[in-house]
Design a protein around this motif. Structure first.
Motif, PDB file in Angstrom:
ATOM      1  N   LEU A  78      -5.110  -5.436 -61.861  1.00 49.04           N
ATOM      2  CA  LEU A  78      -5.108  -6.883 -61.624  1.00 49.04           C
ATOM      3  C   LEU A  78      -4.532  -7.637 -62.818  1.00 49.04           C
ATOM      4  N   LYS A  79      -4.659  -7.038 -64.009  1.00 46.48           N
ATOM      5  CA  LYS A  79      -4.085  -7.661 -65.213  1.00 46.48           C
ATOM      6  C   LYS A  79      -2.654  -7.170 -65.462  1.00 46.48           C
ATOM      7  N   CYS A  80      -2.094  -6.399 -64.468  1.00 46.07           N
ATOM      8  CA  CYS A  80      -0.733  -5.825 -64.589  1.00 46.07           C
ATOM      9  C   CYS A  80      -0.631  -4.898 -65.799  1.00 46.07           C
ATOM     10  N   SER A  85       0.585   5.871 -71.887  1.00 42.04           N
ATOM     11  CA  SER A  85       0.937   7.260 -71.563  1.00 42.04           C
ATOM     12  C   SER A  85       0.414   8.200 -72.647  1.00 42.04           C
ATOM     13  N   ILE A  86      -0.304   9.235 -72.207  1.00 43.73           N
ATOM     14  CA  ILE A  86      -0.864  10.194 -73.162  1.00 43.73           C
ATOM     15  C   ILE A  86       0.245  11.081 -73.737  1.00 43.73           C
ATOM     16  N   TYR A  87       1.180  11.480 -72.883  1.00 38.55           N
ATOM     17  CA  TYR A  87       2.235  12.395 -73.335  1.00 38.55           C
ATOM     18  C   TYR A  87       3.311  11.668 -74.159  1.00 38.55           C
ATOM     19  N   TYR A  88       3.768  10.505 -73.671  1.00 43.24           N
ATOM     20  CA  TYR A  88       4.851   9.788 -74.348  1.00 43.24           C
ATOM     21  C   TYR A  88       4.338   8.875 -75.460  1.00 43.24           C
ATOM     22  N   ASN A  89       3.003   8.663 -75.527  1.00 34.30           N
ATOM     23  CA  ASN A  89       2.392   7.800 -76.542  1.00 34.30           C
ATOM     24  C   ASN A  89       3.078   6.422 -76.567  1.00 34.30           C
ATOM     25  N   ALA A  90       3.170   5.827 -75.393  1.00 34.07           N
ATOM     26  CA  ALA A  90       3.826   4.516 -75.246  1.00 34.07           C
ATOM     27  C   ALA A  90       3.236   3.834 -74.008  1.00 34.07           C
ATOM     28  N   PRO A  91       3.413   2.503 -73.890  1.00 38.01           N
ATOM     29  CA  PRO A  91       2.907   1.828 -72.684  1.00 38.01           C
ATOM     30  C   PRO A  91       3.543   2.415 -71.423  1.00 38.01           C
ATOM     31  N   VAL A  92       2.706   2.670 -70.395  1.00 35.69           N
ATOM     32  CA  VAL A  92       3.209   3.267 -69.152  1.00 35.69           C
ATOM     33  C   VAL A  92       4.300   2.399 -68.528  1.00 35.69           C
ATOM     34  N   PHE A 298       3.244   6.617 -59.427  1.00 38.26           N
ATOM     35  CA  PHE A 298       2.928   6.621 -57.992  1.00 38.26           C
ATOM     36  C   PHE A 298       2.749   5.196 -57.472  1.00 38.26           C
ATOM     37  N   LEU A 299       2.113   4.357 -58.290  1.00 39.66           N
ATOM     38  CA  LEU A 299       1.875   2.974 -57.863  1.00 39.66           C
ATOM     39  C   LEU A 299       3.190   2.227 -57.654  1.00 39.66           C
ATOM     40  N   ILE A 300       4.116   2.363 -58.601  1.00 42.11           N
ATOM     41  CA  ILE A 300       5.405   1.671 -58.481  1.00 42.11           C
ATOM     42  C   ILE A 300       6.165   2.168 -57.252  1.00 42.11           C
TER      43      ILE A 300
END
Length: 326
Positions: A78-80, A85-92, A298-300
């Motif tokens: 809901l907050k977008c 990301s655990i593997y890429y260590n960056a915002p999904v 999956f959501l996108i």
């Protein structure tokens, strides 16, 4: 169905899809931390003691009850906020949108080409029903369409990439290339797009081709086609203004449905060609049990498919008023 009811139905579908997106990664064996530290195939020499593992699980909320994780997941959506990301260590969101442009380019281009080509060939095939042209098209399209996408992709790599050395066999651009102009960059992107896009086009064209052929065969027997011929209209005018236009209605629904198949088919093609799109990203996310990235990707994809279906629903109402009043 009124528009409000339809919109409510789509909201429910989105909620169910979000719930499934949350549950699926957690049904896989292991967890993200185990995948990073205990799987020798990952090639990641990460060494963690048990205290550090528990600290990371706590940071990502993986130590909380499932119901609490689900509630937090819904609040973040809901907050977008798609998480980290655990593997890429960056915002999904950053990781996904960096890759999404390549998938949209590949899937969008392929879908446009195979739908136009499938509709055209299906119409020609139905118009020449029983003739050599019809039989040749039917056998050719069904034969090519029966190839699995990953198998055809490997054949293209061997033939056009290795034997003939005409097209690049991996990536979306040439690594470390410095372009002198925007046109040079465009040519390089197009050059890398040809083989993966051709694979998707050839393995997907049978659906719209068969649907258009069968739809046209039904339309060609209608009274208004006989009337048009009796009025002295040319065959081209009958085909263009009467037959194709009325046979196109079922295609509208198929375009939306095929979008989902195209994206799932793109996973194999992107993996074989190492094309840096969402499909390759999903493969990596599954390999490393990266829950936040899996859920976000999956959501996108789900939202894109639902949006395509919604547009198809609205377009169908416009094209066929009988549905609105039925």
């Amino acid at each position: 169905m009124h528009h409000l009811t339809k919109i409510t139905a789509y909201i429910l579908i989105i909620f169910v899809a979000i719930s499934i997106n949350f549950a699926l990664p957690r049904m896989m064996p292991g967890d993200p931390i185990t995948s990073l530290t205990d799987d020798p195939t990952t090639g990641m020499p990460v060494i963690m003691d048990e205290d550090l593992k528990e600290e990371i699980r706590s940071y990502y909320g993986l130590d909380k009850p499932i119901s609490e994780q689900f509630t937090g997941y819904l609040k973040d959506i809901l907050k977008c906020d798609l998480g980290w990301s655990i593997y890429y260590n960056a915002p999904v969101a950053e990781v996904i949108f960096e890759r999404l442009k390549w998938t949209l380019l590949l899937v969008g281009t392929s879908t446009l080409i195979y739908m136009i080509l499938g509709i055209f060939l299906g119409a020609v095939s139905a118009w020449k029903r029983g003739e050599r042209g019809d039989l040749g098209l039917l056998v050719s399209v069904l034969s090519i369409g029966s190839f699995p996408s990953f198998f055809l992709a490997m054949l293209f790599i061997i033939l056009f990439g290795v034997k003939l050395d005409i097209f690049p066999i991996f990536g979306a651009t040439t690594p470390f290339m410095e372009y002198s102009s925007t046109f040079d960059a465009f040519k390089d992107v197009l050059y890398h797009l040809i083989l993966p896009a051709s694979t998707l086009v050839l393995t997907s064209i049978d659906g719209p081709y068969l649907l258009m052929r069968n739809s046209m065969l039904g339309v060609l027997g209608e009274d208004y086609i006989v009337t048009a011929r009796a009025k002295g209209l040319t065959e081209w005018a009958i085909l263009k203004d009467h037959a194709i236009k009325n046979a196109l209605l079922p295609i509208t629904t198929v375009i939306a449905i095929r979008m989902g198949f195209m994206i799932s088919g793109a996973i194999f093609v992107e993996t074989v060609f190492a094309y840096p799109g969402i499909g390759k990203l999903l493969y990596d996310a599954v390999s490393f049990s990266d829950y936040p990235l899996l859920q976000g990707a999956f959501l996108i994809i789900t939202l894109i498919i639902i949006a395509a279906n919604f547009i198809a629903d609205m377009t169908y109402l416009y094209l066929d008023p009988r549905v609105k009043h039925g």
